[in-house]
Design an enzyme around this catalytic site. Structure first.
Site, PDB file in Angstrom:
ATOM      1  N   THR A  11       4.772   6.176   4.839  1.00  0.00           N
ATOM      2  CA  THR A  11       4.876   6.362   6.213  1.00  0.00           C
ATOM      3  C   THR A  11       6.195   5.792   6.738  1.00  0.00           C
ATOM      4  OG1 THR A  11       3.558   4.571   7.180  1.00  0.00           O
ATOM      5  CG2 THR A  11       2.373   6.547   6.486  1.00  0.00           C
TER       6      THR A  11
ATOM      7  N   ASN B 218       0.936  -1.306   0.008  1.00  0.00           N
ATOM      8  CA  ASN B 218       0.322  -0.026   0.074  1.00  0.00           C
ATOM      9  C   ASN B 218       0.754   1.259  -0.121  1.00  0.00           C
ATOM     10  OD1 ASN B 218      -1.023   2.372   1.641  1.00  0.00           O
ATOM     11  ND2 ASN B 218      -3.125   1.136   1.311  1.00  0.00           N
TER      12      ASN B 218
ATOM     13  N   THR C  83       0.629   4.373   0.691  1.00  0.00           N
ATOM     14  CA  THR C  83       0.432   5.260   1.852  1.00  0.00           C
ATOM     15  C   THR C  83       1.338   4.466   3.160  1.00  0.00           C
ATOM     16  OG1 THR C  83      -1.884   6.163   1.435  1.00  0.00           O
ATOM     17  CG2 THR C  83      -0.949   6.809   3.430  1.00  0.00           C
ATOM     18  N   TYR C  84       1.205   3.367   3.226  1.00  0.00           N
ATOM     19  CA  TYR C  84       1.913   2.778   4.446  1.00  0.00           C
ATOM     20  C   TYR C  84       3.182   2.637   3.975  1.00  0.00           C
ATOM     21  CZ  TYR C  84       3.034  -0.800   7.932  1.00  0.00           C
ATOM     22  OH  TYR C  84       3.654  -1.504   8.939  1.00  0.00           O
ATOM     23  N   VAL C  85       3.802   2.493   2.863  1.00  0.00           N
ATOM     24  CA  VAL C  85       4.893   2.499   2.420  1.00  0.00           C
ATOM     25  C   VAL C  85       5.840   3.969   2.650  1.00  0.00           C
ATOM     26  CG1 VAL C  85       6.498   2.476   0.330  1.00  0.00           C
ATOM     27  CG2 VAL C  85       4.959   0.602   0.717  1.00  0.00           C
TER      28      VAL C  85
END
Ligand SMILES: NC(=O)c1ccc[n+]([C@@H]2O[C@H](COP(=O)([O-])OP(=O)(O)OC[C@H]3O[C@@H](n4cnc5c(N)ncnc54)[C@H](OP(=O)(O)O)[C@@H]3O)[C@@H](O)[C@H]2O)c1
Length: 278
Positions: A155, A149, A151-153
């Site tokens: 962050t 994902n 966004t997760y990456v």
């Protein structure tokens, strides 16, 4: 003999709860932070009973400004705190296009904004003393952005970059910083995200206990970046040295030749011809 107090966020389950146990075993008093106060209280009574350390549960929803401020105030005011472990975080349940943008923003708030506020505050406090350490839980996905994902990456890439940059800044102030990059680790994060953990190959899934023990071994070795699964550390060293070798070429007066437009190249050669003729 107390080793000083460790403040651990996300200590009610998973990686944070294991850090709490391992650090209590090492003789640290603890402040354990999360939303689930009942779990924190039972963790606190178990660890203080087993290890004879003082464990203080602090319930806070770190995405609430008022709750975050209470935790930041604790970091600023409690002179015994010498270690911050940032574990609180949430994961995705699929790619960006299948995810609610508001949910992704909440993830950025907890994984990035909150971690940054806690880290920056601890950095100020510890650098003034000067001693202390900050451990930030990132993820191996920071190194393989195409596979997870977005966004997760992003962050986790933030956490890695923040930690590497701060390490250089804080070292002269006697403050240690470590980023831990776990691969898949058996915790509640999958349940919480609605992912069936059984679809992940067992060979890729580490127990949280082994992961944290490896991270602490990396900390004891003085590592800034610890990748618990990575046997051949040369792979990381080579990547870092390739990254650093870009340094001299990244900020120059003119763009690289392949980016100069045809018009600019023509004008420049016309100018050079004129100068030559005169
Ligand atoms: N498990 C993996 O495969 C894996 C891999 C790489 C990196 N990580 C990272 O490791 C860290 C820990 O995750 P985990 O795997 O241990 O998952 P976990 O078991 O779900 O733990 C997450 C912790 O964060 C706390 N938390 C969540 N939202 C919060 C909020 N708004 N305010 C305060 N606390 C909050 C939870 O407690 P409450 O619900 O009680 O608040 C819990 O203690 C995360 O940053 C995650 O991204 C995990």
């Amino acid at each position: 003999m107390t080793q000083g107090t460790a403040l651990i966020t996300g200590a009610s389950s998973g990686i944070g709860a294991v850090y709490a146990e391992r650090l209590a075993r090492r003789g640290h008093d603890l402040i354990v932070v999360a939303r689930d106060f009942d779990r924190l209280k039972s963790l606190a009574s178990r660890l203080s009973g087993d290890h004879g350390v003082v464990v203080t549960p602090l319930n806070a929803d770190l995405t609430s400004a008022a709750d975050l401020e209470r935790v930041l105030a604790k970091l600023r005011d409690d002179a015994e705190i010498s270690l911050l472990v940032n574990c609180a975080g949430i994961g995705p349940n699929g790619p960006l296009l299948g995810s609610d943008p508001n949910g992704l923003s909440k993830m950025v708030q907890l994984n990035v904004d909150v971690l940054h506020s806690l880290t920056a505050t601890a950095a100020h406090v510890f650098a003034r003393r000067p001693n202390g350490a900050i451990v930030n839980i990132a993820s191996v996905v920071a190194l393989m952005p195409e596979r997870f994902n977005a966004t997760y990456v992003a962050t986790k890439a933030f956490v890695l970059a923040l930690t590497q940059a701060l390490s250089a800044e804080l070292e002269p102030h006697g403050v240690r910083v470590q980023a831990v990059l776990p691969g898949f680790t058996r915790t509640e994060i999958f349940d919480r995200a609605g992912i069936d953990i059984s679809v992940i190959p067992a060979d890729m899934m580490m127990d949280a206990g082994e992961m944290v023990d490896a991270a602490l071994a990396g900390f004891d070795r003085g590592e800034v970046v610890t990748i618990p699964s990575l046997a051949d550390v040369e792979l990381w060293t080579r990547m870092e040295s390739a990254r650093k070798s870009l340094g001299p070429y990244l900020s120059l007066r003119h763009p690289a030749p392949r980016y100069r437009s045809a018009a600019i190249v023509a004008a420049k050669s016309h100018l050079e011809e004129n100068v030559h003729e005169r």
